[in-house]
Scaffold this motif. Structure first.
Motif, PDB file in Angstrom:
ATOM      1  N   ILE A 170       0.874  -1.173   0.000  1.00 13.56           N
ATOM      2  CA  ILE A 170       0.000   0.000   0.000  1.00 13.56           C
ATOM      3  C   ILE A 170       0.911   1.223   0.000  1.00 13.56           C
ATOM      4  O   ILE A 170       1.819   1.324   0.835  1.00 13.56           O
ATOM      5  N   ALA A 171       0.701   2.112  -0.959  1.00 12.24           N
ATOM      6  CA  ALA A 171       1.552   3.307  -1.036  1.00 12.24           C
ATOM      7  C   ALA A 171       0.748   4.519  -0.593  1.00 12.24           C
ATOM      8  O   ALA A 171      -0.243   4.879  -1.241  1.00 12.24           O
ATOM      9  N   TYR A 172       1.188   5.118   0.510  1.00 11.72           N
ATOM     10  CA  TYR A 172       0.565   6.373   0.954  1.00 11.72           C
ATOM     11  C   TYR A 172       1.232   7.523   0.219  1.00 11.72           C
ATOM     12  O   TYR A 172       2.420   7.801   0.430  1.00 11.72           O
ATOM     13  N   GLU A 173       0.458   8.151  -0.642  1.00 13.30           N
ATOM     14  CA  GLU A 173       0.996   9.247  -1.451  1.00 13.30           C
ATOM     15  C   GLU A 173       0.102  10.474  -1.324  1.00 13.30           C
ATOM     16  O   GLU A 173      -0.910  10.579  -2.040  1.00 13.30           O
ATOM     17  N   PRO A 174       0.430  11.389  -0.423  1.00 13.53           N
ATOM     18  CA  PRO A 174      -0.373  12.604  -0.343  1.00 13.53           C
ATOM     19  C   PRO A 174      -0.269  13.355  -1.674  1.00 13.53           C
ATOM     20  O   PRO A 174       0.842  13.617  -2.154  1.00 13.53           O
ATOM     21  N   VAL A 175      -1.410  13.648  -2.273  1.00  9.25           N
ATOM     22  CA  VAL A 175      -1.413  14.189  -3.637  1.00  9.25           C
ATOM     23  C   VAL A 175      -0.645  15.513  -3.717  1.00  9.25           C
ATOM     24  O   VAL A 175       0.036  15.786  -4.701  1.00  9.25           O
ATOM     25  N   TRP A 176      -0.676  16.285  -2.652  1.00 13.30           N
ATOM     26  CA  TRP A 176       0.002  17.586  -2.641  1.00 13.30           C
ATOM     27  C   TRP A 176       1.526  17.441  -2.646  1.00 13.30           C
ATOM     28  O   TRP A 176       2.247  18.408  -2.880  1.00 13.30           O
ATOM     29  N   ALA A 177       2.003  16.229  -2.419  1.00 16.83           N
ATOM     30  CA  ALA A 177       3.464  16.026  -2.396  1.00 16.83           C
ATOM     31  C   ALA A 177       3.972  15.358  -3.672  1.00 16.83           C
ATOM     32  O   ALA A 177       5.180  15.192  -3.838  1.00 16.83           O
ATOM     33  N   ILE A 178       3.061  14.984  -4.578  1.00 18.58           N
ATOM     34  CA  ILE A 178       3.485  14.250  -5.775  1.00 18.58           C
ATOM     35  C   ILE A 178       3.937  15.223  -6.860  1.00 18.58           C
ATOM     36  O   ILE A 178       3.151  16.063  -7.315  1.00 18.58           O
ATOM     37  N   GLY A 179       5.184  15.114  -7.237  1.00 17.89           N
ATOM     38  CA  GLY A 179       5.725  15.920  -8.330  1.00 17.89           C
ATOM     39  C   GLY A 179       5.842  17.393  -8.009  1.00 17.89           C
ATOM     40  O   GLY A 179       6.094  18.216  -8.885  1.00 17.89           O
ATOM     41  N   THR A 180       5.683  17.752  -6.743  1.00 15.97           N
ATOM     42  CA  THR A 180       5.693  19.166  -6.370  1.00 15.97           C
ATOM     43  C   THR A 180       7.010  19.584  -5.718  1.00 15.97           C
ATOM     44  O   THR A 180       7.253  20.766  -5.528  1.00 15.97           O
ATOM     45  N   GLY A 181       7.806  18.622  -5.343  1.00 12.60           N
ATOM     46  CA  GLY A 181       9.042  18.936  -4.615  1.00 12.60           C
ATOM     47  C   GLY A 181       8.767  19.111  -3.135  1.00 12.60           C
ATOM     48  O   GLY A 181       9.684  19.279  -2.328  1.00 12.60           O
ATOM     49  N   GLU A 182       7.475  19.078  -2.778  1.00 14.63           N
ATOM     50  CA  GLU A 182       7.123  19.278  -1.365  1.00 14.63           C
ATOM     51  C   GLU A 182       6.909  17.929  -0.687  1.00 14.63           C
ATOM     52  O   GLU A 182       5.845  17.302  -0.821  1.00 14.63           O
ATOM     53  N   VAL A 183       7.931  17.450  -0.032  1.00 12.13           N
ATOM     54  CA  VAL A 183       7.846  16.124   0.595  1.00 12.13           C
ATOM     55  C   VAL A 183       7.144  16.254   1.944  1.00 12.13           C
ATOM     56  O   VAL A 183       7.268  17.278   2.632  1.00 12.13           O
ATOM     57  N   ALA A 184       6.355  15.215   2.296  1.00  9.83           N
ATOM     58  CA  ALA A 184       5.755  15.197   3.627  1.00  9.83           C
ATOM     59  C   ALA A 184       6.879  15.054   4.652  1.00  9.83           C
ATOM     60  O   ALA A 184       7.929  14.474   4.351  1.00  9.83           O
ATOM     61  N   THR A 185       6.680  15.562   5.839  1.00  9.55           N
ATOM     62  CA  THR A 185       7.705  15.351   6.868  1.00  9.55           C
ATOM     63  C   THR A 185       7.671  13.874   7.260  1.00  9.55           C
ATOM     64  O   THR A 185       6.639  13.204   7.091  1.00  9.55           O
ATOM     65  N   PRO A 186       8.761  13.373   7.808  1.00  9.26           N
ATOM     66  CA  PRO A 186       8.738  11.986   8.272  1.00  9.26           C
ATOM     67  C   PRO A 186       7.592  11.728   9.259  1.00  9.26           C
ATOM     68  O   PRO A 186       6.984  10.668   9.234  1.00  9.26           O
ATOM     69  N   ASP A 187       7.280  12.706  10.088  1.00  8.49           N
ATOM     70  CA  ASP A 187       6.168  12.527  11.033  1.00  8.49           C
ATOM     71  C   ASP A 187       4.829  12.437  10.307  1.00  8.49           C
ATOM     72  O   ASP A 187       3.964  11.644  10.678  1.00  8.49           O
ATOM     73  N   ASP A 188       4.651  13.268   9.276  1.00 10.34           N
ATOM     74  CA  ASP A 188       3.410  13.202   8.482  1.00 10.34           C
ATOM     75  C   ASP A 188       3.274  11.819   7.844  1.00 10.34           C
ATOM     76  O   ASP A 188       2.203  11.213   7.848  1.00 10.34           O
ATOM     77  N   ALA A 189       4.372  11.354   7.251  1.00 12.31           N
ATOM     78  CA  ALA A 189       4.348  10.046   6.582  1.00 12.31           C
ATOM     79  C   ALA A 189       4.053   8.945   7.592  1.00 12.31           C
ATOM     80  O   ALA A 189       3.205   8.079   7.369  1.00 12.31           O
ATOM     81  N   GLN A 190       4.732   9.004   8.739  1.00  8.09           N
ATOM     82  CA  GLN A 190       4.541   7.984   9.770  1.00  8.09           C
ATOM     83  C   GLN A 190       3.097   7.979  10.286  1.00  8.09           C
ATOM     84  O   GLN A 190       2.506   6.917  10.477  1.00  8.09           O
ATOM     85  N   GLU A 191       2.537   9.164  10.482  1.00  8.78           N
ATOM     86  CA  GLU A 191       1.169   9.238  11.016  1.00  8.78           C
ATOM     87  C   GLU A 191       0.198   8.416  10.154  1.00  8.78           C
ATOM     88  O   GLU A 191      -0.558   7.582  10.655  1.00  8.78           O
ATOM     89  N   VAL A 192       0.251   8.649   8.839  1.00 12.33           N
ATOM     90  CA  VAL A 192      -0.743   7.991   7.981  1.00 12.33           C
ATOM     91  C   VAL A 192      -0.352   6.533   7.704  1.00 12.33           C
ATOM     92  O   VAL A 192      -1.215   5.655   7.694  1.00 12.33           O
ATOM     93  N   CYS A 193       0.944   6.272   7.535  1.00 11.31           N
ATOM     94  CA  CYS A 193       1.362   4.879   7.308  1.00 11.31           C
ATOM     95  C   CYS A 193       0.994   4.016   8.527  1.00 11.31           C
ATOM     96  O   CYS A 193       0.524   2.871   8.383  1.00 11.31           O
ATOM     97  N   ALA A 194       1.158   4.558   9.724  1.00 14.22           N
ATOM     98  CA  ALA A 194       0.789   3.813  10.942  1.00 14.22           C
ATOM     99  C   ALA A 194      -0.720   3.608  11.004  1.00 14.22           C
ATOM    100  O   ALA A 194      -1.192   2.536  11.403  1.00 14.22           O
ATOM    101  N   ALA A 195      -1.459   4.627  10.595  1.00 18.13           N
ATOM    102  CA  ALA A 195      -2.930   4.502  10.612  1.00 18.13           C
ATOM    103  C   ALA A 195      -3.385   3.427   9.627  1.00 18.13           C
ATOM    104  O   ALA A 195      -4.324   2.676   9.906  1.00 18.13           O
ATOM    105  N   VAL A 196      -2.711   3.341   8.486  1.00 18.79           N
ATOM    106  CA  VAL A 196      -3.043   2.294   7.502  1.00 18.79           C
ATOM    107  C   VAL A 196      -2.787   0.916   8.123  1.00 18.79           C
ATOM    108  O   VAL A 196      -3.614   0.015   8.052  1.00 18.79           O
ATOM    109  N   ARG A 197      -1.631   0.765   8.781  1.00 11.28           N
ATOM    110  CA  ARG A 197      -1.313  -0.538   9.384  1.00 11.28           C
ATOM    111  C   ARG A 197      -2.295  -0.864  10.520  1.00 11.28           C
ATOM    112  O   ARG A 197      -2.721  -2.009  10.660  1.00 11.28           O
TER     113      ARG A 197
END
Ligand code: PEP
Length: 258
Positions: A170-197
């Motif tokens: 499962i790939a969590y890809e916040p649309v606002w970070a795709i191809g924009t150069g604006e990467v989610a913070t590690p905490d942002d990524a962890q929050e949603v990836c953990a919620a998925v798990r």
């Protein structure tokens, strides 16, 4: 560190003709072959018409690169002009197929039902779906990233068994970070990836939750991959732009060695 094999998957999108695809996969393979990648798996998702070329190069060079499609038909065969089926991808040696990428959802109107049908079609063909989910900027600003993303996970995985879910990516890809150069913070990524798990744990049990691989995607580069990978529920990355440069993608795959 978890037992899950980290996966770095390069989504080439609608880029590169067959000659350019050949050059890229050979260059990438040359940089990865014989290196200690620390158990990290590399995969590329070329345009359909270039998969045969990638297959030939990977087989001939024994390159440590898995590959797959960026999409597939929900149907197995028949009168579906322009579509490519799961069994066709399997016959080309594909391991993976992306399903429900935000660009498919946005530009091709793919609904949750279509995404679910494609996940099932991939599994029926023996492919590992990489189910892409993630919120847009509006949901992020409203603080609704978790509930929005989980609704996509639930829709995409409806009717699957725990065993099937455990084998997925499962790939969590916040649309606002795709191809924009604006990467989610590690905490942002962890929050949603953990919620998925956690969602998988509640719906399908510990075994599936501990096995399912959850990737982060959105402006991943060699300079930010290591800190994203430090988070316990981030098992890899789906990489767009940075996967089109062999050296850069090889550095992403080799983040453990860096
Ligand atoms: C993607 O398309 O899945 C993606 C993550 O793109 P990029 O890395 O270019 O943001």
């Amino acid at each position: 560190m978890s037992d899950r094999t980290p996966l770095m998957a390069g989504n080439w999108k609608m880029n590169l003709d067959w000659k350019q695809s050949l050059a890229l996969v050979e260059d990438l393979g040359g940089q990865l072959k014989g290196k200690d990648l620390g158990g990290v798996e590399a995969a590329v998702l070329p345009p359909f018409v270039n998969i045969r070329t990638v297959q030939t190069a990977v087989d001939a060079g024994k390159l440590p690169i898995a590959y797959g499609g960026q999409d597939l038909s929900a149907h197995e065969s028949g009168a579906y002009t322009g579509e490519v089926s799961g069994p066709m991808l399997t016959a080309l040696g594909c391991t993976y197929v992306a399903v429900g990428h935000s660009e498919r959802r946005e530009y091709h109107g793919e609904t949750e039902q279509v995404t679910n049908a494609k996940v099932n079609a991939a599994l029926a063909a023996g492919l590992t779906p990489i189910l892409c989910v993630g919120e847009g900027l509006d949901e992020r600003k409203a603080g609704k990233q978790v509930e929005y993303t989980l609704a996509q996970v639930e829709g995409g995985l409806e009717g699957l068994t725990a065993e099937q879910v455990g084998g997925l990516v499962i790939a969590y890809e916040p649309v606002w970070a795709i191809g924009t150069g604006e990467v989610a913070t590690p905490d942002d990524a962890q929050e949603v990836c953990a919620a998925v798990r956690d969602w998988v744990r509640t719906a399908h049990g510990d075994q599936a939750a501990d096995a399912v691989r959850v990737l982060y995607g959105g402006s991943v580069k060699s300079s930010n991959v290591a800190e994203l990978m430090e988070r316990p529920d981030v098992d890899g990355a789906l990489v767009g732009g940075a996967s089109l440069k062999a050296e850069e993608f090889a550095k992403i795959v080799g983040y453990r060695a860096a």
